[in-house]
Write an enzyme that holds these catalytic residues in place. Structure first.
Site, mmCIF file in Angstrom:
data_model
loop_
_atom_site.group_PDB
_atom_site.id
_atom_site.type_symbol
_atom_site.label_atom_id
_atom_site.label_comp_id
_atom_site.label_asym_id
_atom_site.label_seq_id
_atom_site.Cartn_x
_atom_site.Cartn_y
_atom_site.Cartn_z
ATOM 1 N N HIS A 1 -6.019 1.711 2.658
ATOM 2 C CA HIS A 1 -4.869 0.926 1.757
ATOM 3 C C HIS A 1 -3.958 0.281 2.625
ATOM 4 O O HIS A 1 -3.287 -0.178 2.404
ATOM 5 C CB HIS A 1 -4.340 2.492 0.683
ATOM 6 C CG HIS A 1 -2.963 2.578 0.004
ATOM 7 N ND1 HIS A 1 -2.984 2.290 -1.466
ATOM 8 C CD2 HIS A 1 -1.763 1.955 0.590
ATOM 9 C CE1 HIS A 1 -1.967 1.523 -1.803
ATOM 10 N NE2 HIS A 1 -0.662 2.307 -0.586
ATOM 11 N N GLU A 2 -2.864 1.093 3.008
ATOM 12 C CA GLU A 2 -2.230 0.937 4.388
ATOM 13 C C GLU A 2 -3.018 -0.323 5.126
ATOM 14 O O GLU A 2 -1.556 -1.293 5.156
ATOM 15 C CB GLU A 2 -1.996 1.782 5.487
ATOM 16 C CG GLU A 2 -1.609 2.355 4.884
ATOM 17 C CD GLU A 2 -0.057 3.421 3.278
ATOM 18 O OE1 GLU A 2 -0.003 1.593 3.976
ATOM 19 O OE2 GLU A 2 -0.165 3.691 2.694
ATOM 20 N N HIS B 1 -2.581 -4.130 3.310
ATOM 21 C CA HIS B 1 -1.052 -4.092 2.575
ATOM 22 C C HIS B 1 -0.874 -5.285 4.126
ATOM 23 O O HIS B 1 -0.217 -6.317 4.089
ATOM 24 C CB HIS B 1 -0.634 -2.977 3.216
ATOM 25 C CG HIS B 1 0.148 -2.226 1.662
ATOM 26 N ND1 HIS B 1 0.198 -3.030 -0.005
ATOM 27 C CD2 HIS B 1 0.317 -1.012 1.100
ATOM 28 C CE1 HIS B 1 0.444 -2.520 -0.337
ATOM 29 N NE2 HIS B 1 0.168 -0.765 -0.267
ATOM 30 N N HIS C 1 -3.306 -8.155 3.817
ATOM 31 C CA HIS C 1 -2.046 -9.180 3.096
ATOM 32 C C HIS C 1 -1.309 -9.857 3.585
ATOM 33 O O HIS C 1 -1.081 -11.184 3.712
ATOM 34 C CB HIS C 1 -1.856 -7.943 2.129
ATOM 35 C CG HIS C 1 -1.200 -9.290 0.871
ATOM 36 N ND1 HIS C 1 -0.077 -8.200 -0.260
ATOM 37 C CD2 HIS C 1 -0.741 -10.288 0.651
ATOM 38 C CE1 HIS C 1 0.101 -9.534 -1.136
ATOM 39 N NE2 HIS C 1 0.050 -10.662 -0.515
#
Length: 633
Positions: free
Chosen positions: A416-417, A420, A423
């Site tokens: 998940h992190e 980010h 991204h």
């Protein structure tokens, strides 16, 4: 924790929210180490010298930024003389903002390494004050631009010198009817930290409540937030019930005070939205990121249309737990156990394998990030709990903080992190600083898509039925926790703001009543699906995100979009990869809603939500088939 930039978009710095969103992990303190291991990816220790070589360098940078902030007022008189003058001013403002963001990032990360370090906390405070001074110093910017002739400003948008600032200027023009005078905007910027009730809430919630203790296996257990998050997942139903029976009455004692705080925050949102001539507080909140109010309303409508699937999942949970009547304290234990632990290398490798459909360039960026000392991985005494990605230092690279304990949930958090993180890397590659600040609306898509790709891969590769059931349970609980639960929060938030807009004062009792009504509807209490004790209605006081001004709905929209992207990437990578990566690469150059819509996901229509629920029903079907076969055996 969210950092507001000049565009009013929100840079992602804290996006795994533990118990307050889906389920918080229990972070066991490992005790202070005599000597920390050196920074490396293998040790799970980040290296902050990429930001500043030393503390002295940071302090000097802070002084330099403070001096530059003082000069920003000089542009007020020349701002509107010509496109060149405007470009000069905006370039200078952005340059100062970028430096201030870097200084704040360093102070924030260092402070989170050990919350007991008073000097580090003071440095964080200094950096936050610096940012407040910056915001105050440029309070004239929007009002001055709005006073220009609208046609003239619009004609400047095509000027090459202003191309990096085009999106900002488009937003200025769009929000012109809602921007106040120079004096008022400057005052509101300066008063921002004072007007927020988040800090008083946090102090009360984390420091002033006398947390109850209960005895479990002969040991006294303190039910603070971490203890509650851990023990509510106990396999022992009696333990879960005693946890709820002790924990929520502790909150219930303070609902009058929490009600006063939340009422004040909501009244502030409503007052400011009226000052700015918005139709509602919700419309004002979504406007900042250029999201149509129809998206928020569609989320609420679609979720209510599909509560039957949530109830179906709850019945599946009841069957697996083997209970005659499902209670609210039965929501959190996993549907199946997994007798397996993971290490950081596992997390790294599984994340890389799961994101393979995103192509070679994504893989290259992910490898560079996860091979570098950019992650603070393990829990330690005094370290901030939870997890987040901080990508605010544009010229450096993202950092991730987490508390890895070896569970599958920790692996999912890692994916998940770094969703980010990549991204941010893609955005920095493709966007200049002024358009690099993407909103939460797209940020959570990037992270949740990684989670979805990971769990889908784990389901596909599971060998034993019990293992497959575990991962199916993880996927189902993600939809319950990140879609239905966040939509439930969003519906409550909308309801309390509408009540305030109708002149109602929101007492603790009134908030408890309103939350209880929505909770009962979502969990099918009147249909006999779940039993919820009235003390549990105090849960609204436990959620800090109600102070964030219509924030949580984006988690529900994001998992909805992520599900479409992940399954599209798995079925047809060539068709979906480019449009998905284009969303990530565009940063804040366009509205997040428009970026997703162009990629084939229109969140103002029922279709994406219908797709998510269809996938949820398929997972329930698969789980029921496994259970039927296990029963036959």
């Amino acid at each position: 924790m969210v950092f507001n930039r000049l565009t009013d978009n929100k840079t992602v710095t804290s996006l795994i929210l533990g118990a307050l969103l889906t389920s918080a992990s229990f972070t066991a303190s490992s005790g202070a180490l005599a000597q920390s291991p050196p920074p490396s990816a293998e040790n799970g220790v980040w290296d902050l010298t990429d930001l500043y070589p030393s503390l002295d360098d940071w302090q000097q940078a802070l002084k330099d930024v403070d001096r530059r902030i003082q000069s920003l007022g000089d542009y007020q008189t020349t701002l509107t003389e010509s496109p060149k003058a405007l470009a000069t001013a905006l370039d200078a403002i952005r340059s100062v903002e970028k430096s201030a963001s870097r200084a704040q990032t360093y102070a924030s990360l260092q402070a989170d390494e050990d919350l007991r370090d008073g000097q580090a906390q003071e440095r964080r405070g200094r950096a936050e004050q610096l940012m407040a001074r910056f915001e105050s110093a440029i309070g004239y910017l929007r009002p001055t631009l709005i006073q220009m002739d609208r046609d003239t400003l619009s004609s400047w948008l095509s000027n090459p010198q202003l191309q990096d600032h085009r999106r900002f200027l488009e937003n200025v023009i769009r929000e012109a009817p809602h921007t106040l005078s120079k004096q008022t905007e400057t005052a509101l910027a300066a008063l921002g930290p004072v007007m927020s009730h988040e800090t008083p809430y946090s102090l009360l919630a984390n420091s002033d409540i006398d947390w109850p203790t209960i005895t479990i296996d002969g040991k006294s257990v303190r039910l603070d937030a971490a203890g509650y998050s851990h023990w509510r997942e106990s396999k022992d139903r009696d333990v879960r019930q005693r946890v709820f029976d002790a924990y929520w009455p502790a909150w219930q004692q303070f609902t009058s005070t929490f009600g006063s705080l939340l009422n004040s925050q909501v009244q502030q949102h409503v007052t400011e939205s009226r000052l700015r001539h918005y139709e509602s507080a919700m419309a004002a909140a979504v406007s900042r990121d250029d999201i149509p109010p129809a998206v928020y309303q569609q989320l609420i409508d679609s979720t209510n249309d599909h509560l039957g699937t949530l109830h179906r999942y709850l019945k599946l949970r009841q069957r697996i737990l083997g209970v005659d009547q499902l209670h609210y304290y039965d929501i959190y234990p996993p549907l199946a156990e997994l007798d397996k632990t993971f290490d950081l290398d596992d997390a790294r490798q599984l994340t890389r394998e799961a994101t393979a459909p995103l192509g070679p360039h994504y893989a290259e960026l992910l490898k560079r990030a996860t091979d570098s000392p950019w992650t603070s991985a393990y829990p330690s005494q005094g370290k901030r709990s939870g997890a987040y990605m901080n990508g605010s230092a544009y010229d450096v690279h993202p950092y991730v903080l987490m508390n890895f304990n070896g569970s599958y949930g920790d692996v999912s958090t890692y994916a998940h992190e770094w969703g980010h993180g990549v991204h941010s890397m893609l955005t920095e590659e493709n966007q200049p600083y002024p358009t690099s600040d993407y909103s939460i609306f797209t940020a959570e898509v990037a992270s949740t898509t990684n989670e979805q790709l990971l769990v889908d891969r784990m389901i596909q590769q599971a060998k034993a039925p019990e293992e497959k059931l575990f991962y199916i349970g993880q996927a189902l609980e993600a939809i319950r926790g990140t879609y239905f639960r966040q939509a439930q929060f969003a519906e409550f938030e909308l309801a309390i703001h509408r009540a305030a807009e109708n002149g109602e004062q929101l007492s603790g009792d009134r908030l408890t009543q309103m939350y209880g009504e929505i909770l009962r509807k979502y969990y099918g209490v009147d249909k006999g699906i779940t039993t919820i004790d009235e003390a549990d209605y105090a849960e609204w006081a436990y959620i800090p995100h109600f102070y964030y001004d219509f924030y949580v709905y984006q988690y529900a929209t994001s998992i909805t979009a992520a599900q479409m992207f992940a399954h599209g990437l798995e079925r047809d990578p060539k068709a979906w990869r480019d449009r998905y990566l284009n969303v990530l690469s565009q940063g804040g150059s366009q509205s997040g809603y428009q970026l997703l819509k162009k990629a084939g996901v229109d969140l103002a229509t029922p279709a994406p939500y219908d797709n998510l629920i269809q996938d949820m029903n398929k997972l329930i079907d698969e789980a029921e088939d496994i259970l039927d076969r296990l029963d036959e055996d």
